[in-house]
Design an enzyme around this catalytic site. Sequence first.
Site, short mmCIF file in Angstrom:
data_model
loop_
_atom_site.label_atom_id
_atom_site.label_comp_id
_atom_site.label_asym_id
_atom_site.label_seq_id
_atom_site.Cartn_x
_atom_site.Cartn_y
_atom_site.Cartn_z
CG ASP A 134 7.87 1.86 -7.33
OD1 ASP A 134 7.97 0.64 -7.62
OD2 ASP A 134 7.30 3.11 -7.42
CG ASP B 52 2.52 1.40 -12.52
OD1 ASP B 52 2.81 0.65 -11.50
OD2 ASP B 52 3.69 2.17 -12.89
#
Length: 530
Positions: free
Chosen positions: A151, A217
């Site tokens: 990430d 997302d």
Amino acid sequence: MNRPVTLFGLVIVTCCLSITFALDNGLARTPPMGYDTWNFYHCNYDGETLMKTAKAMKDAGMLELGYEYIYPDDCWEAPERAPDGSLQPNPFKFPHGIKPVIDYIHSLGFKFGIYNCAGTRTCAGFPGSYGHYEQNAQQFADWGVDYIKFDWCNVPFWEFPGWSHEQVAQKLYSDFRDALNKTGRHIVFSMCNGWDPDVYPWRWASDVANLWRTTDDIADSYDVMRDRYEQNILHGSKAGPGHWNNPDMLEVGNGGMTTEEYITHFSLWSIMAAPLVIGTDVTNMTESTKMILTNKEVIDVDQDVLGVQGIRVKSDIAQDVVTKPLANGDVAIVLFSSNGPGVINTTIEQVRMPSYYDVYILRDLWTRQETTIRHFISAYVQGHGVKMYRIRPGKPQDAPPHHVIYFNPSPMMLTESPKRYGASLRIENVGASTMQHVDIQLHTSSQVKVVPLTAMKYDAIHEMEQVEVSWHFEVPSDKYSGSYPVSVTVSYTYPYAPFGAHLSETFNTSIDIPDLVQLGKEGTCHCSSS
Ligand SMILES: *[C@@H]1O[C@H](CO)[C@@H](O)[C@H](O)[C@H]1NC(C)=O
Ligand SMILES: *[C@@H]1O[C@H](CO)[C@@H](O)[C@H](O)[C@H]1NC(C)=O
Ligand SMILES: *[C@@H]1O[C@H](CO)[C@@H](O)[C@H](O)[C@H]1NC(C)=O
Ligand SMILES: *[C@@H]1O[C@H](CO)[C@@H](O)[C@H](O)[C@H]1NC(C)=O
């Protein structure tokens, strides 16, 4: 001296042998498939959850279908590193350490993935890898990790004065790629920085990672899912074996979309050769969730070894046509009606199928029904819905003729007294043979009087012909409101049908009569006094 060679006044440029450099780790030759904890559990899972997930997926036959990598997303870690600098699992979630969980998952035949972050801390605040890339990569390799999602939170940009986010991302992710390579273990590298609006990984990541995010997302809502599709579809040329665009994980099964919308989600991800990473509670799937996630024919489109991401060849007022060539010469298509329902038309040429065959077979990958066409592909598609077909050459006798039945689903009031409504239906034969003995039957409540306005039986609807039929309904005049079910069945046969075989399709709707008394009372004025 290097001077361009000129010939007849033209500069000959030796240029542009276009090569896409792909990450050379031999992995992810087709889009990765698996399981990630985030979409369903967020941080509320433990080692037991991962093992139960693996067991449930194994029992459901999902490993055989290709769902291979199982991994915890953020929150698997203890809040701090160990004194020697190594990462450690949360002792409450993994009371016996993480190794027994990994070994169990491996023992079932799955591969194990892990999550970490390019910055100093993960997005949920656990230790990130920054400053420890080689140590962490080696630790993961020693554990037997096969996949890593990396990430992009808490990155110390101040240590790179004057650098853009894009440049920092290129440096850090390349460093981590090298750290993974140095371990000698083959680990799928999933970059997760494409949600940063200043990072465009599809432009540069094919030799850095096996997959990268193209979007923010996902969320369990139709609008968000559709938006992720809209963004990801734009970067098709950047995807291929070993390097994939990732519009984020699947939400199928989480309850925020209808079954129809989840079918759309799964179809769009598959035609885009997106990674198929499940994010629902697989230990408690409904039949429809399981049906969607285990549709092998749709998965086969995603996993096709040619590795081409579907491209959008048509996009008209919320009606998209996406096409994907397949290794055996077939073509997969999705017709997507992103707003209301409607008929979507395309052609063999438009979906880039070789057009020299006489007849093609459309195989509906959700109903598994086959029909023939010659040139036009046309289908009625529900709002927020798709039709997904696989197309191959064939013969007229292989299947019934493809046709579109458009039943106007909302009967219109024609007169108020008597209470008379009209409804209509259109049948268009775009198939490679004649529809024969077409019989249209309408059923409704015994209180409703039905008056056909057109013929309801047709000996033949030839190729490229259409018929339109209509009715009047009369509902009891003493009734002020109510809902009357209406169902229409169209049955037919075709010249090559097995003797005596009749095909039929049924459409349901209702005549809804609003409560006039209520309208009279409340329907007078909705205006605000401004
Ligand atoms: C490391 O990189 C080299 C050169 O690109 C490649 O040949 C090799 O397969 C890679 N090894 C691993 C484990 O990824
Ligand atoms: C299983 O899913 C249903 C909804 O589909 C839910 O009501 C139920 O609580 C779930 N059971 C468990 C054990 O999570
Ligand atoms: C597209 O579909 C509509 C509805 O079936 C039809 O009226 C129209 O003729 C079709 N157009 C083409 C080019 O097939
Ligand atoms: C239509 O309604 C009938 C009777 O209520 C039902 O048996 C049938 O399954 C319905 N068909 C569809 C396609 O919804």
